[in-house]
Scaffold this motif. Sequence first.
Motif, PDB file in Angstrom:
ATOM      1  N   LEU A   1       0.823  -1.197   0.000  1.00 12.58           N
ATOM      2  CA  LEU A   1       0.000   0.000   0.000  1.00 12.58           C
ATOM      3  C   LEU A   1       0.860   1.250   0.000  1.00 12.58           C
ATOM      4  CD1 LEU A   1      -2.717   1.395   0.132  1.00 12.58           C
ATOM      5  CD2 LEU A   1      -2.682   1.135   2.617  1.00 12.58           C
ATOM      6  N   GLN A   2       1.908   1.255   0.834  1.00 12.28           N
ATOM      7  CA  GLN A   2       2.792   2.416   0.871  1.00 12.28           C
ATOM      8  C   GLN A   2       3.449   2.634  -0.480  1.00 12.28           C
ATOM      9  OE1 GLN A   2       5.206   0.997   4.110  1.00 12.28           O
ATOM     10  NE2 GLN A   2       4.391   2.523   5.516  1.00 12.28           N
ATOM     11  N   THR A   3       3.858   1.535  -1.114  1.00 17.37           N
ATOM     12  CA  THR A   3       4.491   1.643  -2.428  1.00 17.37           C
ATOM     13  C   THR A   3       3.522   2.248  -3.433  1.00 17.37           C
ATOM     14  OG1 THR A   3       5.865  -0.275  -1.948  1.00 17.37           O
ATOM     15  CG2 THR A   3       5.635   0.338  -4.258  1.00 17.37           C
ATOM     16  N   ALA A   4       2.262   1.780  -3.409  1.00 17.07           N
ATOM     17  CA  ALA A   4       1.272   2.287  -4.362  1.00 17.07           C
ATOM     18  C   ALA A   4       1.030   3.777  -4.174  1.00 17.07           C
ATOM     19  CB  ALA A   4      -0.038   1.509  -4.200  1.00 17.07           C
ATOM     20  N   LEU A   5       1.062   4.248  -2.919  1.00 13.79           N
ATOM     21  CA  LEU A   5       0.800   5.656  -2.659  1.00 13.79           C
ATOM     22  C   LEU A   5       1.851   6.563  -3.295  1.00 13.79           C
ATOM     23  CD1 LEU A   5      -0.315   5.519   1.084  1.00 13.79           C
ATOM     24  CD2 LEU A   5      -1.759   6.004  -0.894  1.00 13.79           C
ATOM     25  N   PHE A   6       3.089   6.074  -3.399  1.00 14.00           N
ATOM     26  CA  PHE A   6       4.180   6.895  -3.921  1.00 14.00           C
ATOM     27  C   PHE A   6       4.649   6.429  -5.300  1.00 14.00           C
ATOM     28  CE2 PHE A   6       4.376   7.201   0.722  1.00 14.00           C
ATOM     29  CZ  PHE A   6       4.299   8.573   0.877  1.00 14.00           C
ATOM     30  N   ALA A   7       3.871   5.582  -5.957  1.00 17.60           N
ATOM     31  CA  ALA A   7       4.258   5.060  -7.262  1.00 17.60           C
ATOM     32  C   ALA A   7       4.161   6.153  -8.324  1.00 17.60           C
ATOM     33  CB  ALA A   7       3.348   3.891  -7.642  1.00 17.60           C
ATOM     34  N   PRO A   8       5.000   6.057  -9.374  1.00 13.03           N
ATOM     35  CA  PRO A   8       4.893   7.018 -10.483  1.00 13.03           C
ATOM     36  C   PRO A   8       3.516   6.951 -11.134  1.00 13.03           C
ATOM     37  CG  PRO A   8       6.917   5.724 -10.619  1.00 13.03           C
ATOM     38  CD  PRO A   8       6.088   5.095  -9.561  1.00 13.03           C
ATOM     39  N   ALA A   9       3.157   7.991 -11.837  1.00 14.13           N
ATOM     40  CA  ALA A   9       1.849   8.068 -12.478  1.00 14.13           C
ATOM     41  C   ALA A   9       1.708   7.008 -13.565  1.00 14.13           C
ATOM     42  CB  ALA A   9       1.647   9.449 -13.079  1.00 14.13           C
ATOM     43  N   PRO A  10       0.514   6.441 -13.721  1.00 16.84           N
ATOM     44  CA  PRO A  10       0.285   5.472 -14.797  1.00 16.84           C
ATOM     45  C   PRO A  10       0.465   6.122 -16.169  1.00 16.84           C
ATOM     46  CG  PRO A  10      -1.495   5.399 -13.171  1.00 16.84           C
ATOM     47  CD  PRO A  10      -0.681   6.617 -12.870  1.00 16.84           C
TER      48      PRO A  10
ATOM     49  N   VAL B   1       4.099  -0.818  -8.845  1.00 23.94           N
ATOM     50  CA  VAL B   1       2.933  -1.212  -8.050  1.00 23.94           C
ATOM     51  C   VAL B   1       3.362  -2.070  -6.866  1.00 23.94           C
ATOM     52  CG1 VAL B   1       0.772  -2.530  -8.100  1.00 23.94           C
ATOM     53  CG2 VAL B   1       1.363  -1.015 -10.005  1.00 23.94           C
ATOM     54  N   VAL B   2       4.397  -2.878  -7.078  1.00 24.92           N
ATOM     55  CA  VAL B   2       4.940  -3.747  -6.031  1.00 24.92           C
ATOM     56  C   VAL B   2       6.375  -3.314  -5.729  1.00 24.92           C
ATOM     57  CG1 VAL B   2       5.534  -6.129  -5.430  1.00 24.92           C
ATOM     58  CG2 VAL B   2       3.484  -5.662  -6.785  1.00 24.92           C
ATOM     59  N   ASP B   3       6.736  -3.271  -4.450  1.00 21.93           N
ATOM     60  CA  ASP B   3       8.074  -2.803  -4.084  1.00 21.93           C
ATOM     61  C   ASP B   3       9.149  -3.803  -4.509  1.00 21.93           C
ATOM     62  OD1 ASP B   3       9.062  -4.474  -1.573  1.00 21.93           O
ATOM     63  OD2 ASP B   3       6.925  -4.111  -1.275  1.00 21.93           O
ATOM     64  N   GLU B   4      10.381  -3.329  -4.577  1.00 16.69           N
ATOM     65  CA  GLU B   4      11.501  -4.104  -5.100  1.00 16.69           C
ATOM     66  C   GLU B   4      11.764  -5.370  -4.281  1.00 16.69           C
ATOM     67  OE1 GLU B   4      14.768  -5.463  -7.243  1.00 16.69           O
ATOM     68  OE2 GLU B   4      13.180  -4.041  -7.774  1.00 16.69           O
TER      69      GLU B   4
ATOM     70  N   ASP C   1       8.808  -0.384 -21.736  1.00 12.59           N
ATOM     71  CA  ASP C   1       9.794  -1.135 -20.949  1.00 12.59           C
ATOM     72  C   ASP C   1       9.151  -1.538 -19.627  1.00 12.59           C
ATOM     73  OD1 ASP C   1      11.851  -1.000 -22.827  1.00 12.59           O
ATOM     74  OD2 ASP C   1      12.409   1.008 -22.166  1.00 12.59           O
ATOM     75  N   LEU C   2       8.868  -2.827 -19.491  1.00  7.02           N
ATOM     76  CA  LEU C   2       8.169  -3.343 -18.317  1.00  7.02           C
ATOM     77  C   LEU C   2       9.163  -3.522 -17.173  1.00  7.02           C
ATOM     78  CD1 LEU C   2       5.948  -6.037 -20.085  1.00  7.02           C
ATOM     79  CD2 LEU C   2       5.375  -3.654 -19.558  1.00  7.02           C
ATOM     80  N   GLU C   3       9.071  -2.664 -16.182  1.00  5.60           N
ATOM     81  CA  GLU C   3       9.973  -2.729 -15.034  1.00  5.60           C
ATOM     82  C   GLU C   3       9.484  -3.766 -14.032  1.00  5.60           C
ATOM     83  OE1 GLU C   3      12.794  -1.107 -14.558  1.00  5.60           O
ATOM     84  OE2 GLU C   3      12.669  -0.093 -16.498  1.00  5.60           O
ATOM     85  N   PRO C   4      10.389  -4.350 -13.262  1.00  7.18           N
ATOM     86  CA  PRO C   4       9.964  -5.280 -12.214  1.00  7.18           C
ATOM     87  C   PRO C   4       9.047  -4.589 -11.220  1.00  7.18           C
ATOM     88  CG  PRO C   4      12.289  -4.698 -11.990  1.00  7.18           C
ATOM     89  CD  PRO C   4      11.851  -4.195 -13.311  1.00  7.18           C
ATOM     90  N   GLY C   5       7.970  -5.298 -10.841  1.00  5.53           N
ATOM     91  CA  GLY C   5       6.994  -4.728  -9.928  1.00  5.53           C
ATOM     92  C   GLY C   5       5.921  -3.909 -10.607  1.00  5.53           C
ATOM     93  N   SER C   6       5.930  -3.855 -11.945  1.00  7.09           N
ATOM     94  CA  SER C   6       4.938  -3.063 -12.683  1.00  7.09           C
ATOM     95  C   SER C   6       3.748  -3.923 -13.096  1.00  7.09           C
ATOM     96  CB  SER C   6       5.569  -2.445 -13.925  1.00  7.09           C
ATOM     97  OG  SER C   6       5.907  -3.451 -14.871  1.00  7.09           O
ATOM     98  N   LEU C   7       2.660  -3.237 -13.455  1.00  9.86           N
ATOM     99  CA  LEU C   7       1.477  -3.880 -14.011  1.00  9.86           C
ATOM    100  C   LEU C   7       1.201  -3.297 -15.396  1.00  9.86           C
ATOM    101  CD1 LEU C   7      -1.245  -4.095 -11.191  1.00  9.86           C
ATOM    102  CD2 LEU C   7      -0.058  -5.992 -12.308  1.00  9.86           C
TER     103      LEU C   7
END
Length: 201
Positions: A8-17, A34-37, A157-163
Amino acid sequence: MRRAPSLLQTALFAPAPRVLAEDAEGGVVYRPAVVDEVTQRRWFQTLREAVRWQAQRRPMYDRVVDVPRLTASFWLDDPKLPDALAEAATAVRAAVGAPFNAVGLNFYRDGRDSVAPHRDKLHMLVPGQPIAVLSLGSPRRMTLRRMERGARVDFVDLEPGSLFVMSHASQFVYEHGIPKTDEPVGPRISCAFRVRPRGEH
């Protein structure tokens, strides 16, 4: 000792879609971080070791060829579902707001592994429900192209932890794929969450 951030904390500070296509069902949207490292790396390591990966062969034109990646699939209510996938399903359902009941896995071992441009098989999807691809491991480039002559190809470029989230409607209009690359890339696992009719897998 510093604690790793929660999902949840990660999602709050995630870059914009990044909106790649629009339609009445949500279009195609890339959602980084979306998911932390720490969590995505743990899920990647667990799935790489715990899943019984399958090497498939398919007919192509006049010969049978190896599918250039390893695969696996699960119903999400399977008692044998790995804990890492159960955790990922909970996170993805919460992030997307869809009742996913199945997941298909692809293990891209290196740049020689790929998937050709395609759209999901519509008879294996519940209409109106999205597809959400969670990326684990190393980054990898995806292509997205409208199915019309001369259409521009977009690269993501699909980064790890992305959707990478695609609407059901987008499958009538767009193809997506993971091309081969000569660049040095590490292994990646994609987890494609779907809502499937029962009896399909």
